[in-house]
Design a protein around this motif. Structure first.
Motif, mmCIF file in Angstrom:
data_model
loop_
_atom_site.group_PDB
_atom_site.id
_atom_site.type_symbol
_atom_site.label_atom_id
_atom_site.label_comp_id
_atom_site.label_asym_id
_atom_site.label_seq_id
_atom_site.Cartn_x
_atom_site.Cartn_y
_atom_site.Cartn_z
ATOM 1 N N SER A 1 -49.730 33.070 -16.914
ATOM 2 C CA SER A 1 -49.164 33.436 -15.618
ATOM 3 C C SER A 1 -49.261 34.930 -15.375
ATOM 4 O O SER A 1 -49.167 35.387 -14.258
ATOM 5 N N GLU A 2 -49.430 35.722 -16.425
ATOM 6 C CA GLU A 2 -49.540 37.163 -16.283
ATOM 7 C C GLU A 2 -50.813 37.650 -16.949
ATOM 8 O O GLU A 2 -51.338 37.031 -17.855
ATOM 9 N N TYR B 1 -49.676 52.524 -8.214
ATOM 10 C CA TYR B 1 -49.291 52.759 -6.824
ATOM 11 C C TYR B 1 -49.528 51.551 -5.918
ATOM 12 O O TYR B 1 -49.141 51.570 -4.752
ATOM 13 N N LEU B 2 -50.166 50.501 -6.436
ATOM 14 C CA LEU B 2 -50.591 49.410 -5.565
ATOM 15 C C LEU B 2 -49.428 48.615 -4.977
ATOM 16 O O LEU B 2 -49.468 48.229 -3.810
ATOM 17 N N VAL B 3 -48.400 48.359 -5.769
ATOM 18 C CA VAL B 3 -47.271 47.588 -5.245
ATOM 19 C C VAL B 3 -46.586 48.362 -4.130
ATOM 20 O O VAL B 3 -46.219 47.799 -3.089
ATOM 21 N N GLU C 1 -45.600 43.527 -3.138
ATOM 22 C CA GLU C 1 -45.704 42.622 -4.282
ATOM 23 C C GLU C 1 -46.460 41.350 -3.932
ATOM 24 O O GLU C 1 -47.225 40.832 -4.741
ATOM 25 N N GLY C 2 -46.255 40.836 -2.712
ATOM 26 C CA GLY C 2 -46.931 39.598 -2.331
ATOM 27 C C GLY C 2 -48.439 39.738 -2.313
ATOM 28 O O GLY C 2 -49.168 38.869 -2.813
ATOM 29 N N THR C 3 -48.937 40.828 -1.757
ATOM 30 C CA THR C 3 -50.384 41.050 -1.716
ATOM 31 C C THR C 3 -50.947 41.257 -3.113
ATOM 32 O O THR C 3 -52.013 40.729 -3.452
ATOM 33 N N VAL C 4 -50.241 42.022 -3.938
ATOM 34 C CA VAL C 4 -50.710 42.257 -5.309
ATOM 35 C C VAL C 4 -50.731 40.953 -6.095
ATOM 36 O O VAL C 4 -51.664 40.692 -6.864
ATOM 37 N N GLU C 5 -49.736 40.097 -5.896
ATOM 38 C CA GLU C 5 -49.729 38.811 -6.596
ATOM 39 C C GLU C 5 -50.873 37.924 -6.121
ATOM 40 O O GLU C 5 -51.453 37.167 -6.910
ATOM 41 N N LEU C 6 -51.221 38.013 -4.851
ATOM 42 C CA LEU C 6 -52.380 37.271 -4.360
ATOM 43 C C LEU C 6 -53.648 37.758 -5.056
ATOM 44 O O LEU C 6 -54.510 36.949 -5.440
ATOM 45 N N MET C 7 -53.771 39.065 -5.252
ATOM 46 C CA MET C 7 -54.915 39.599 -5.986
ATOM 47 C C MET C 7 -54.950 39.048 -7.408
ATOM 48 O O MET C 7 -56.006 38.651 -7.915
ATOM 49 N N ARG C 8 -53.789 39.025 -8.054
ATOM 50 C CA ARG C 8 -53.727 38.485 -9.419
ATOM 51 C C ARG C 8 -54.099 37.003 -9.435
ATOM 52 O O ARG C 8 -54.759 36.530 -10.374
ATOM 53 N N THR C 9 -53.685 36.266 -8.420
ATOM 54 C CA THR C 9 -53.999 34.837 -8.344
ATOM 55 C C THR C 9 -55.502 34.613 -8.261
ATOM 56 O O THR C 9 -56.057 33.731 -8.932
ATOM 57 N N LYS D 1 -57.885 47.215 -15.472
ATOM 58 C CA LYS D 1 -58.220 47.990 -14.279
ATOM 59 C C LYS D 1 -57.732 47.227 -13.033
ATOM 60 O O LYS D 1 -57.610 46.015 -13.041
ATOM 61 N N LEU D 2 -57.475 47.957 -11.979
ATOM 62 C CA LEU D 2 -57.192 47.450 -10.641
ATOM 63 C C LEU D 2 -55.842 46.747 -10.484
ATOM 64 O O LEU D 2 -55.076 47.067 -9.587
ATOM 65 N N TYR D 3 -55.515 45.783 -11.374
ATOM 66 C CA TYR D 3 -54.309 44.976 -11.193
ATOM 67 C C TYR D 3 -53.131 45.638 -11.905
ATOM 68 O O TYR D 3 -53.191 45.883 -13.114
#
Length: 607
Positions: free
Chosen positions: A107-108, A563-565, A570-578, A593-595
């Protein structure tokens, strides 16, 4: 025997499972019984009392009921065990699906990578797959490919560097990486400033794409070109010019940048005010090797397509975390006669104000060109291609570095690159000069020759080298941010005040036409480096607070994940992780990197 709803659902699940994915052991045992099980009578579920008790069933019926339930429970148990086991090993000889099984992903991020023994085995297999000259474990080579002299983010050397020369080579390397769960990190131009190609602490395979630098096809009639990912943008434009083709590729990031890296970071450059960025339509399609080892082409060569969502954009700005770019088809645009002009101003605020007013006139980029449109050179058309700010410190550095034949005035300066016919340039220059004078410009001039124009623009492109050349013995931290253009004067002013208070030497250059600027901050020792790092942190928070971004064109890499969150939510960053987990569930492609990492120890600064 009458089936209960639970038994029926379980058998239905086993039936679906066997037809859609590799069967677990228990389900494989059930497969021979499926025809017989399907013949068993069933009825709708009822809560009424059964007319016959279990004890009234004959022994054979009771045996069948027990056997069926046992098999179903066994299948479920074995499937669960297999799910757990799949987290520890990957079937190397299985034919991978285009996307690995995302349901097995944690999940992470990050996922557990291979051990030191796995890394050793991977290196041995790479040596068997490639000639000795293309596989290196030399410490100096590993260090060179895993760090940059111009980046001050945490880095590690790679475990091995492999030179690729084709898409097929990349597939081989990716398959070995996946087999042993060793992270894989692409490398080509090495111009990144945010740690994009740093090695991974668990051990990593660096795939060197620098030899994949060929132009494969030029379609002059269609205005496009296909090349390998290691081709440099300058070489592409030089080749087109040498062949007498009146087209060029307008994205112009730092000198030496390659197409693969430009895609990965979503680059732009000095031409962005006129032509936009990599996230426009300049990459028509990409050839990509996925973490599964599958090769995809994101779309055809047509100028536009409404067939599904744009998978090309999925990889632009993904920084090599979703796939490895091996080829790209680039959209080209016509070359136009160009003149370079220079104007000095009393301060940054007046300089940026002049640009904003100029861009609102008919002479600014009032039309963004997304298609190749051949404009007759005798037409009275003029467009601002670039509008670049160099602050007084930068102008002083250019003079001190000794890279120019004559010194420039040490004032906040705007450089314009103006496109159009000679008649239209002369006609419009009066209007531009008038606007500049209204904003306090003390001097405005055009480069007298093409050679001088080229020299002026090269000095802008080599700002980092000029800054270091003017201050021998120092190092330079380069960062970039971007804000709405109306906020740029305030941001630059506050940044200059902040850097002066911190007693730091610096230069500033900016793409003022789109609100993007770069701070080049100098230091000489570790103590000063800490002060610089804190100043850069404040600059980024300042930009995000102005509804801006932590990076206009350098990308995130390691340096800006924290700085991304704050910027995206958080919602957009979690979409990226998904998306990352779906495409690369083992987290093998450029991990770290990136996430943003969820653990607080990853953050280098307090909010």
């Amino acid at each position: 025997m009458t089936m209960t709803p639970g038994m029926s659902a379980s058998l239905s699940w086993v039936s679906r499972l066997s037809s859609t994915r590799p069967l677990p052991v228990g389900a494989k045992l059930l497969r021979p019984l499926r025809p017989r099980l399907e013949l068993l009578p069933s009825r709708p579920y009822s809560t009424s009392t059964r007319t016959s008790s279990p004890s009234s069933l004959d022994p054979a019926s009771r045996f069948r009921e027990v056997a069926i339930v046992s098999f179903v429970l066994g299948a479920l148990g074995c499937y669960g065990l297999q799910r757990v086991a799949s987290g520890a090993a990957v079937e190397a000889d299985s034919d991978p699906s285009p996307l690995l099984n995302a349901s097995n992903a944690p999940s992470e991020l990050p996922f557990t990578h291979g051990t030191l023994q796995d890394v050793t085995k991977a290196i041995e297999e790479l040596r068997q797959a490639f000639p000795e000259s293309r596989v290196s474990t030399d410490p100096s080579v590993l260090q060179l490919h895993g760090s940059s002299e111009n980046s001050y983010h945490p880095s590690s050397p790679h475990s091995v560097v492999v030179q690729a020369s084709s898409t097929e080579d990349v597939v081989k390397i990716v398959n070995i990486s996946r087999k042993y769960r060793v992270p894989i990190i692409p490398y080509s131009g090495a111009t990144s400033l945010e740690g994009h190609f740093s090695g991974h602490s668990s051990g990593s395979i660096c795939i060197d794409m620098s030899e994949m630098d060929k132009i494969l096809e030029i379609n002059e009639a269609d205005g496009d070109l296909t090349c390998q990912a290691g081709a440099r943008w300058e070489d592409i434009n030089s080749t087109l010019k040498e062949k007498g083709i009146p087209l060029f590729f307008p994205l112009d990031p730092g000198p030496g940048a390659t197409i693969g890296g430009m895609v990965g970071t979503g680059c732009s450059g000095t031409n962005a005010v006129r032509y936009g960025t990599a996230k426009g339509e300049w990459f028509l399609n990409l050839t990509v090797v996925l973490p599964s080892g599958k090769v995809i082409k994101t779309r055809r060569r047509a100028r536009k397509s409404a067939a599904g969502f744009d998978t090309t954009k999925l990889f632009i700005g993904a920084e090599g975390t979703l796939g490895i770019i091996t080829e790209a088809t680039l959209r080209l645009t016509p070359r136009m006669p160009t003149k370079v002009a220079m104007a000095q101003f009393p301060n940054v605020e007046t300089a940026v104000g002049a640009v904003n007013d100029i861009l609102k006139t008919p002479y600014g980029p009032h039309i963004r060109v997304f298609y190749v449109v051949f404009i007759p050179f005798n037409a009275h058309v003029l467009l601002i291609e670039c509008a670049e700010l160099l602050d007084d410190n930068m102008m002083s550095a250019i003079n001190a570095a000794g890279l120019v034949e004559r010194p420039y005035p040490v004032q906040d300066t705007l450089f314009f690159k103006i496109q159009g016919s000679s008649e239209s340039i002369m006609e419009a220059s009066k209007a531009i000069q008038e606007i500049a004078r209204k904003h306090g410009s003390s001097h405005f001039e055009f480069a007298s020759t093409d050679e001088e124009a080229e020299e002026i623009w090269q000095n802008r492109k080599y700002a980092l080298m000029s800054t270091l050349g003017a201050h021998p013995g120092t190092k330079c931290w380069t960062t970039d941010v971007c804000v709405p253009t109306s906020k740029l004067p305030q941001l630059v002013y506050e940044t200059k005040v902040d850097l002066a208070k911190a007693n730091l030497k610096y230069t500033i250059v900016g793409h003022v036409g789109d609100g993007n600027f770069h701070a080049l901050v100098l230091f000489s020792n570790e103590k000063e480096l800490e002060i610089v790092s804190a100043a850069v942190h404040r600059l980024i928070h300042r930009a995000v607070a102005m509804d801006g971004t932590c990076t206009g064109e350098h990308g995130v890499g390691i340096g800006k994940t924290e700085y991304l969150v704050e910027e995206l939510g958080e919602g957009t960053v979690e979409l990226m992780r998904t998306v990352k987990r779906a495409v690369d569930p083992l987290n093998l492609f450029n991990p770290g990197k990136l996430y943003p990492q969820n653990n607080s120890s990853h953050r280098r600064h307090d909010p």
